[in-house]
Design a protein around this motif. Structure first.
Motif: not given
Length: 109
Positions: A24-30
């Motif tokens: 998720s890369a720090g919740f940056s990818k949905l």
């Protein structure tokens, strides 16, 4: 026996959720972020069902021990993280601990 299937599902879901957390890369990818939430939600629900029949200490030790060991392997294999002798020794100790807890549990109930 059914409780151990719920515990296995809890472990698998937690592994999925943790892998998606990394993706998720720090919740940056949905989509990986959604996968994280779903994975952990299923994990905790399944763990709660397993706890109806498995003692808390045994279930949590298995869940966290197996989850930690397999997560480390996933990190090495999928995410190309490095492994050292210390890492391998630590994983071996975790696995030994889970085995010992299961032997104790089998002997007492």
């Amino acid at each position: 026996m059914k409780a151990y299937l719920f515990l296995a599902l809890a472990i698998a879901s937690e592994l999925f959720g943790t892998s998606m957390l990394k993706a998720s890369a720090g919740f940056s990818k949905l989509y990986p972020s959604i996968g994280t939430i779903v994975g952990f939600g299923v994990a905790f629900y399944s763990l709660s069902l397993a706890l109806n029949q498995i003692p808390l200490g045994v279930a949590y030790a298995i869940w966290s021990g197996v989850g930690t060991a397999v997560t480390a392997v996933i990190g090495i294999v999928i995410w190309k993280e490095t492994a050292s002798v210390t890492t391998v020794a630590g994983l071996a100790l975790i696995i030994a601990g889970v085995v010992i807890l299961n032997l104790k549990g089998a002997a007492h109930g």
